[in-house]
Structures are given as C-alpha cells and as structure tokens.
Design an enzyme around this catalytic site. Structure first.
Site, mmCIF file in Angstrom:
data_model
loop_
_atom_site.group_PDB
_atom_site.id
_atom_site.type_symbol
_atom_site.label_atom_id
_atom_site.label_comp_id
_atom_site.label_asym_id
_atom_site.label_seq_id
_atom_site.Cartn_x
_atom_site.Cartn_y
_atom_site.Cartn_z
ATOM 1 N N GLU A 166 -72.901 5.768 -16.814
ATOM 2 C CA GLU A 166 -72.058 6.452 -16.799
ATOM 3 C C GLU A 166 -70.919 6.509 -16.411
ATOM 4 O O GLU A 166 -69.160 6.898 -17.160
ATOM 5 C CB GLU A 166 -72.472 7.571 -15.872
ATOM 6 C CG GLU A 166 -71.161 9.030 -16.114
ATOM 7 C CD GLU A 166 -71.172 9.700 -14.771
ATOM 8 O OE1 GLU A 166 -69.938 8.985 -14.567
ATOM 9 O OE2 GLU A 166 -71.968 10.324 -14.142
ATOM 10 N N GLU A 241 -67.940 -0.693 -10.261
ATOM 11 C CA GLU A 241 -68.462 0.667 -10.502
ATOM 12 C C GLU A 241 -69.208 0.526 -9.718
ATOM 13 O O GLU A 241 -70.598 1.470 -9.161
ATOM 14 C CB GLU A 241 -68.562 0.860 -12.025
ATOM 15 C CG GLU A 241 -67.156 1.001 -13.109
ATOM 16 C CD GLU A 241 -66.609 1.639 -12.656
ATOM 17 O OE1 GLU A 241 -66.879 3.342 -11.419
ATOM 18 O OE2 GLU A 241 -64.872 1.488 -11.845
HETATM 19 ZN ZN LIG Z 1 -69.892 9.082 -10.110
#
Ligand SMILES: [Zn+2]
Length: 1081
Positions: A166, A241
């Site tokens: 995401e 990330e």
């Molecule tokens: Zn997050």
C-alpha cells in the site's frame, strides 16, 4: 490521508494502516467527526461501513479536546476557508447515467441500477466484460467527487505485505516515474481527500476533489500507481517503505529501518493496539484474520522482495478490483478513463484466490494471557487489562440483523448512560472501557467489551460482571426512554449525514464496500430507511425486549466462540524487546564477512543518495497539475450576521442545513483563577454527565438523546495575534432539528445551571477515565504531547492548554485521584466556583448556523435562554502570565519509537506575518522534512507547523527511530531554504497545495464554527483577502527571507521529545545532558 493537514493534526488516533497517521477526516477538528475510535489500524479501519456504529453517532465533540489552542494548520486555515459545499446531495435535474450504449462500447455491461433515496443518487453497477472488474457509478449533485479502487488482499502471514505494498505503489509508476507522485499530488492538487488504507483483508485507494480537472488527474495517478507501480521492479522502494538493514559504517552496529517497520513498532508500543490485534487473531485462528496485515515488527524482516512482487501480481488485478465513482461529474467520462486501464488486462483467477474463508465457531471458550510494555511508575498491579470477545456468527449476517445488533450496541454502550458502560465504570474495577462493542467491518461480526486499569485480583470479577450484566439485560430488557433516545440519536445522525470533513461519497463507499468486497449486494448497505422503519415497527409491536433479548442470548450468552484476553503490564518488556532486536542484529552482523559489511555500507549509502536526490524536473512535470488560473482569487465567504439579543452578541450564518440547527454558546474563561484551570475539562464532563436535583444523569442523558442531536462542552484556547491576552473560552455546542430548538436551549440551560456537582463516585470515575485517556495519548500521540509542552514554554495560551491536556494535566490528575477521597467537598466547591466565574451574560456569545427562516424562528428561544443567565458586574481578568521553564525536556515512556519536537516563537524575534509563511512551511514539510525525517530517517512522519496566532513555529516527528539526528535535521532547515532552487512549476504547486489547505472542504456546521473562531480571534475578511493574495504571490525570495526567521528555532528553540529511556540516555551521553528527563508513565 493528506499529510499536510493530518500529520499536523494533534488529534491523534491509533490508526496505523492509513498511509498517513490519522483516520480522522481531513482537518476534522478533533470534534467534528467520527474519527476517534473509528479506526483500529488493520483491525478495522473505518466506521464507514456500518450505518449503525457508535462512533458515527458521536459527531459532536465527545472527547472535547482541551488542546484547542491547536497547533494544527488545519485549524489556522479555518480562518481562510472555504469552497462552498452543498450540504445535502439532492437529485440532479436530469440524472445523467452512463448511456448504456456508451458503456457497451467502452467494454462494460450494466449489471443493475437503482435510485437510492437515502443519498438522492442514481447508482449503476457495471462489470468490465474483459476482466470482470466491477464498477459502482454513483451520480448526484455533490460537488465533492470521490473515486476509490479496492482490492481484496488477504495476507497469509504477519510480514505486512499488504501494508508495505500500500505504501510502495504510491512511489512511482509507469506514467509517473518519479519518486513519489503521491507527494506531488499532496503538494499541488486541490484534493479534499487523498490517502490509502490497509484493512485485514483489503486495500483501499480513495481520492476526492471538488474540481473536475483535478479529480481526474488524481484518478489517473492512482490507477497508474496500483496497476503499474515501479516498486515491483525496484528493490530500493521495498527497502525504504518495508524494511532493510542499515549500516553507515562497517565499524558501527546494524539497525533495522523502514517506514512501515517503524510505523508498526509504534503500533505495537500501544497496549490498546496490542490487545485489539491479539483479540482479532485469537477470534480467527483459522483464516486470514489470524495474522496481522499491518505487519508484526518481529515478522516484517522475514519478508522477501520475491513474495512482495508476487503478491502484487496476484491481487492488484482488475479481476480482483472493485471501483467506486461518486459525485456530479460525467458518468461516461468515468468509464472512459477506466477502460484505458482495464482493457490492458485479461481475466485472472485472483477472485478465487482472494476469497476470505469464514472462521468456524469454537465449541469451547478460549483464554489468552499476554504481556504489554509498561512504564515503571505508578501502581503496576492496577494496570491489567481484560477484554471479552465473541465471534458472533459463522457467516455474514443479513442487513436487518446487523442493524438490530448495531442498535443493541448503542443501547448497551453508546452513551455514558448506557447500562453496560455505566455498570462497568461504576463498579470501580477499572479505569476505562476497552473493546469496540459490535464490529461488523469484516466478513463475520464480532463483539468485544472489557476494562483497563484493573488489578490482578479483580480480573475475574470484571469477567463475571460483564457476563452477569449481559444476562440481566437479556432478562430485563431496556427502558422505553433509553430505546427512544437511541432511536432518535441514530435517526438524527443518519439523516444529518454529517461526515465532518470526510467526503460523504467516501463514507458511502466504505459502507458499500463492506458487503461488496464479500461478493454481496453493494446497494443494500446504502439503504437504511426500510430496515430502520421495520425495526421501529417491530419494537412498537413486540416491545424492545422481544427484539433484543434473543440477540443477546443467541450471539453472546449462548455463544461458545468467546476469547478472553488478559493483558499484563511488564515494565521490562520494552527493553527486553529492544535487547532481543539488538542481539538479533549482532548475529546478523557476525555472520557477515568484511566484504558483506562493506557492501551493506555501500548499499546503505546508495539508498540514502537515491532518497536525497531530487526528481529531475521533467519527471516532476509528468504529474498533471492545475495552474494558478484555476484558483479563485477570493476566499470563500461565510455569510455572517452579527447581531444582538438581550445585550448579548449573536452571530448567525444563513446556510442550508437540511433543517438542522447548529449552535455554539461561548463563555469567557478569563476571570477564572489560575489554579482552577486544570479542573476545567472535568468541569465540562461533570456538566454533561452528572444529574440535576430532579433528573438522574441517566435521565438527563436520555432526554438529550431523545430531543436533540447532542450537546457537548469543551474549553477553547488560542493566542490572538498582536495581543497579550489569549482567547480562552468554554464552548457549548449543540444541535437539533430546527423544530426542537426550544428543547435544545432548555436542555443547554439545564446542563449549565442545574447540574449538581454532588456525585463523588462519578467524579472519581471521570478522573480515572481522563488519566487513562491521557496515558493513551502519551503513547499514541506523543507528538501532540511534545507540541503542547513546547507551546507551554513559549506562550500563555499554550501554557493554559497544557494545563488542561498535557503532561502537567496528567500530573494534576494523578494528585487529584487522592484528593477526591480526602477533600471531595473542596473539589465540589471548586467546580461550583468555576461555574460562577463562567456563567454570565457578560462575555457570552451565541453562534447559530441554519437556514434563514429557522434562524429567525429560533431567536426567541435564544432570548429566553439568555434571560435565564446570571448577570454579573465586570469581573477582573485573572492574570495567568505563566509559562513553563524553557529548558529542553525528554518525557520518558515505555516505547520503541520516539516523538521529537523543537519550537520557537518567531514573533518574539521580530518576524512579521505574511501569507507566504503558509506556503513555505507547507513546502518544508512536503520536501525537506518528508525526505529527511521520513524517507531517509525512517520515521513514520515529520512535519512543521506555524501557529500564526501565537507565532510559534514547531517541528515534530512521529514514530521516529531517531532523536538527536532529527533535531539536527530541523536545525538544517534555514540552510535548506537558503540553498533552495525552485522553478515556476514547483512554486505553483506549493501555492496550490496551500490553497487546498486553506479552502478546506466544509459542511455547513463546520463553516459556521470556523466563522465563530475567526470572530473570537479577530481575523477579519480584509485580512483573509490579504493573506490569500500573499499566498498567491509567494516568490522564491520569500523562501530565502524566511530562512533567517526559521534560524531562530535553531538558535533559541526549545526541544521536547517523548521518547524511550534508552534513547534519551544515549542522547544525554552524546550531548552532555541535553535533555532534562521527566518520567511520565
Ligand atoms: Zn502505513
């Protein structure tokens, strides 16, 4: 969620699965929204789905934030605001549906079509013939257009794949090959919503805008991101990330870094979150909900890049997608844009693979004991938590049953007067309620309830009390008054449909997707009138007991699928976890050869270099943006008439509110004695939750529920620019149908004047609840606590707020707990003294928002109300010239991540406010701090804020693995500005992004409230116009000039961190006792 507004927001919630911190609607005042409990990251994100969730009824400021001298830009921006918004969608003159022929030509078949009365919309469900992608196209006249694409993404383990994906897909794509197109959109679009969330079984990418051109830009960037992201070829994005080993120099220790890794460490530092996760996983041991889609920090480093890529290939496919469009744009255009993407794919088997299998019901209850990281202070034995959880059914429930369960939930737990809530809190067995009641966001509904702040010995008593209370409710049923109050509250909230600053179309989408995602009817959840009428009819016919008792018996009392979770405080857990991680990393290092280490150090450098290298201008230009011509030159004016009733100032805002009357009654707090300030939040709660001579608090509460849409009371404090004395007020907010304005004002009067401060036991509960809330805030929203602390060192308004909502307040609550037992009469008379000093026609102000006719109809009730207020001769202003000492402080708590702040007052150093400051601080947040604190520093967030009223400029970080390093980044901001080169495109984007903040989308009640705050803070229309012009004409020179102002933060700023003991110790060794240490938990 949009970072610019949200990272700045100090109203924190525990949501972590959001790309950005908060689930709270953009710029929600902590009060306008259903944000608060709405989200438990990865467990259940939004209250959007169910039309009957408790959270959504609390649209008034229940958790009246005492920190109202908000540091948030969001609030400051209120003084500019806002694009006009139609309050309620009404059917377009000519409802344009996508012509069937056009749809056919574009490759879609129409599956079904309905007109939804509840939202005055025409909704058409399409299927993309080639891939099977499903599209809901909802048309109405709401200008706040919404798009969302949702994939089913059930994980098999707790490596956090869905969550890391995401984050990662928004880091560059085929058409938009730059580092973070998402951030470019944040900087330069007019979005009213922009974010992404990970649920336990799905991932959701929504955007919203009122500007059509902007809207389609956002849609295109999002579609390209999810289908063609660069991250699946780019290992470095995965590292950044997700997780990676970091080694600056082979001689140093290896550490873990990664945005999600640190985000989840923060989540796992919060006991409430741990409990929620443990409960979910224990309720669903056999399906996908038995693992953590957000990622367990212990498991995240097991994730490989191969698995990550495979997950994307499998699930981010049109065949596995559900797409939502909503608003007043052209439905054909929607399909045209979609077909460009969807046509590139063939059908896949993803829908079969992504199906969520239901969990079978247990035959025996289960009990689980877990430890959570606790601080060393206080009575450890009184820090246990216990929660009972049920899985209600082995399959999804029908809507009627779900609605009835939701109603039951509100009856049992919805208000302080609700019996289950009341009996638990009054038992004295614990400090605060935990567990979310009925939850129906996942495939199968659950129910959970418990207490925290319980002693070891009382755990079983709590369990017994919950069970016996439920049995009692099943046997005896509910009062008619309670049922009526719940019914009115729910109906009011459904009809008012006040989603705060959360787009209405998004709220509907989340509601619909909650069924649609499981292959059920997406239309059904949007229609509540009939099931509600049916339920009312059944209650009228059979009585409430016949309706609710069987539900309690079947789903709870006779249901063996129960999981009891006990959480034990463990003061060593945090340092043990940290030591284990360190040991693990040492092993990793020991297993590496000298070449390996050199290579790792090289890779670390490469990654940093990549992160710190700006995108080339041609890449930046790929992201479509608006031009300054698209921006209105004038601020949105809110109609405001300043009048006078019985000598009291009355502000009226003639806005269409669908027959709802919104009002605020404001009292001046400035004559209050200084030592009474910390009592104010409890005073407000007492007014709302204690009874009168004639009415018990339960009766009073039910009366409010039956006659109004809610009443809430909270303090508001802010500096006023150019003035010594701050604005400090108590605000009473209320709403009702306009026809019930008489009741509303009578009840406000009753609450203010007749409530008696006599109930010692209830007050004691308030203190424990507040303490529990503050402790929670300290762990989950340490940046807010740090900000409040710095503010208290820098200005009086900040000091007042901190007394009512910061670490000082927590200290006060701790001492107050004893005092309630020893000197209740003293406290009771102090509460009375606060009332005397506040309640007066002098210094009172009334604010009202409704349609013109309803406004004038209400005037005589206002006049009656004002007549009843005491009048007093002018009382002297108290002098509160207090500030906290301006030393650097570390507030030490058991945590694995830090919150680091630094601030100074720029006005003290002679800075004169210009609108360009908004653009510049936005830019600093979006570039310098984003890149250094988040991207390369590995913190979940880093941002700055300029409170234009006080002049305090603040840097803050959120869930930050660093401490001194982050402070050094803050200190480098001046040089960053001096060296800054920006081309016209970048500057334009920064300006548009700022305007998007300033022109925040607001529903009418929010407009009326913003206008009131402007009035209180002396912000005139002329000034708003001037600031807007300054924003629009911001130049590079302004950035350079601001560098000197910002250097005063470096030179004279004060630093406050909420941090782990180990990190503070290390920092103090490294920089000779830089921080004065204060233990808070
Ligand atoms: Zn997050």
């Amino acid at each position: 969620m949009e970072r610019t507004a949200l990272l700045r927001s100090l109203s924190c919630s525990s949501l972590a699965c959001n790309r950005f911190i908060f689930s709270a609607p953009k710029r929600s005042h902590s009060f306008l929204s259903k944000s608060s409990a709405a989200a438990r990251c990865h467990r259940r994100v939004f209250s959007g789905r169910s039309i009957l969730r408790r959270d959504s009824w609390r649209s008034l400021p229940v958790a009246a934030s005492p920190r109202s001298s908000s540091l948030r830009f969001g609030f400051n921006d209120k003084h500019f605001s806002s694009l006009s918004a139609r309050a309620v969608a009404s059917p377009p003159k000519d409802i344009a549906g996508a012509g069937d022929e056009v749809a056919e030509k574009l490759g879609f078949e129409k599956v079904s079509e309905e007109f939804i009365d509840e939202c005055k919309s025409k909704a058409v469900l399409f299927k993309h013939k080639k891939t099977g992608a499903e599209v809901m196209s909802v048309s109405n006249d709401d200008e706040n257009k919404v798009f969302g694409i949702v994939f089913r993404t059930p994980p098999k383990d707790s490596t956090g794949i869905p969550h890391i994906l995401e984050h990662s897909v928004l880091c560059g794509s085929r058409k938009y090959p730059l580092k973070e197109p998402f951030v470019e959109l944040l900087k330069g679009s007019l979005h009213t919503f922009l974010n992404a969330f990970t649920y336990p079984d799905r991932t959701c990418y929504p955007v919203a805008s009122t500007n059509s051109k902007d809207f389609y830009n956002l849609v295109d960037v999002y579609l390209d991101a999810v289908f063609f992201p660069k991250c699946i070829e780019d290992f470095q994005t995965f590292q950044q990330e997700g997780w990676h080993y970091e080694l600056d120099d082979p001689s140093e220790d290896i550490t873990y870094k990664g945005v999600v890794f640190n985000e989840m460490k923060g989540v796992y530092s919060q006991p409430d979150n741990l409990l929620g996760r443990t409960a979910q996983q224990a309720l669903f041991p056999d399906n996908t909900y038995g693992v953590d889609s957000g990622g367990d920090p212990l498991v995240i480093p097991k994730l490989t890049f191969e698995e990550f890529k495979e997950f994307h290939r499998k699930y981010y496919h049109p065949s596995n997608a559900r797409i939502w469009f909503y608003g007043d744009d052209d439905p054909n255009e929607r399909l045209r844009i979609l077909s460009e993407y969807l046509d590139l794919f063939d059908a896949s088997t993803a829908p079969n693979e992504s199906k969520v299998e239901p969990q079978k019901l247990f035959s025996e209850p289960v009990r689980i004991v877990e430890k959570y990281p606790a601080g060393e202070g206080g009575n450890l034995n009184k820090k246990h938590m216990v929660c009972l959880n049920w899985l209600l059914s082995d399959k999804p429930l029908d809507l009627q049953t779900e609605l009835t369960l939701g109603f039951l939930d509100h009856l049992m737990l919805g208000t302080p007067a609700s019996p289950l809530r009341k009996v638990l809190l009054e038992s004295g067995l614990g400090d605060a309620i935990i567990g979310g009641g009925v939850e129906d966001e996942l495939l199968q509904p659950q129910f959970s309830i418990g207490l925290k702040g319980v002693t070891d010995e009382d755990i079983l008593k709590v369990e017994e009390l919950i069970m016996s209370s439920l049995r009692k409710l099943a046997e005896e049923g509910f009062d008619m008054e309670a049922v009526e109050a719940s019914m009115n509250t729910i109906e009011f909230s459904l009809r008012e449909n006040n989603t705060g600053s959360f787009p209405r179309g998004l709220s509907l989408m989340l509601r619909s997707i909650g069924k649609w995602i499981y292959d059920m009817d997406p239309f059904e959840p949007l229609k509540y009138e009939k099931p509600l009428a049916d339920l009312k009819a059944r209650i009228a016919e059979e009585g409430s007991k016949a309706v609710f008792s069987p539900l309690i018996e079947k789903f709870i009392l006779n249901n063996p699928h129960r999981v009891t979770i006990e959480m034990q405080p463990d003061p060593e857990k945090a340092s043990r976890d940290e030591a284990a991680e360190k040991e693990n990393l040492e092993k990793v290092k020991a297993s590496m050869t000298a070449e390996d280490l050199a290579e790792l150090a090289h890779a670390t450098q490469e990654l940093k270099l990549k992160q710190e290298t700006p995108d080339p201008p041609e890449a930046l230009r790929c992201v479509p943006s608006l031009s300054l011509h698209d921006i209105p030159k004038e601020p949105i004016r809110i109609p405001t008439e300043v009048g006078d009733i019985n000598g009291v100032k009355v502000l009226q805002h003639d806005l269409f509110t669908n027959d709802v009357l919104y009002t605020e009654v404001v009292f001046d707090m400035s004559s209050l004695k200084q030592e009474l300030l910390p009592l104010v939040p409890l005073f407000c709660q007492s007014l709302q939750e204690m009874g009168t001579k004639d009415l018990t608090f339960v009766q009073l509460n039910q009366l409010i529920g039956r006659k109004t849409g809610g009443i809430s009371i909270f303090p508001f404090t802010s500096a006023i620019r150019g003035k010594e004395d701050p604005s400090s007020h108590i605000i009473v907010r209320g709403k009702s149908m306009a026809g019930r304005a008489d009741d509303l004002f009578n009840l406000i009067n009753c609450v203010l004047q007749e409530v008696q401060f006599t109930d010692q036991q209830r007050f004691k509960q308030f203190v424990s609840q507040s303490k529990a809330r503050m402790e929670n805030r300290l762990r989950g929203g340490g940046h807010g606590i740090a900000a409040a602390r710095m503010n208290a060192k820098l200005n009086v308004a900040g000091w007042i707020s901190e007394q009512m909502g910061g670490v000082s307040y927590l200290d006060f609550l701790q001492s107050l707990e004893e005092k309630v037992d020893n000197d209740w009469s003293g406290i009771s008379s102090s509460l009375e003294e606060i009332r005397k000093s506040l309640l007066s026609r002098e210094g009172c102000l009334v604010n009202m928002t409704a349609d013109g006719k309803n406004l004038s109809d209400t005037e005589n009730f206002v006049s009656k109300f004002l007549d009843l207020l005491p009048s007093k001769s002018l009382v002297e202003r108290s002098s509160w010239s207090a500030r906290l000492p301006s030393n650097n402080e570390a507030i030490v708590i058991p945590t694995q991540v830090n919150y680091v702040g630094k601030a100074a007052n720029l006005y003290d150093k002679g800075y004169q406010l210009s609108g360009s400051a908004y653009v510049i601080s936005n830019h600093i947040s979006n570039t310098w701090l984003w890149e250094r604190v988040r991207v390369s520093g590995g913190a979940y967030g880093g941002f700055c804020n300029f409170d234009t009223h006080s002049g305090v400029f603040t840097f803050l970080s959120y869930r930050d693995p660093n401490l001194l390093k982050t402070l050094d980044i803050y200190d480098g901001t001046g040089d960053f500005l001096r060296k800054l080169e920006v081309d016209d495109d970048t500057l334009t984007k920064a300006i548009i992004g700022t305007i998007s903040d300033v022109d925040a989308y607001q529903l009418p009640d929010a407009k009326g409230y913003s206008s009131l705050l402007r009035y209180l803070l002396g912000v005139t229309e002329e000034e708003r116009q001037r600031r807007r012009e300054e924003i629009l004409s911001t130049s590079l020179k302004d950035f350079k000039d601001f560098a000197d102002a910002i250097d005063s933060v470096k030179a004279n700023g004060v630093a406050v961190a909420v941090a782990s003991p180990d990190d503070v110790e290390t920092a103090n060794k490294e920089r000779s006792n830089f921080f004065q240490v204060k233990r808070a938990l």
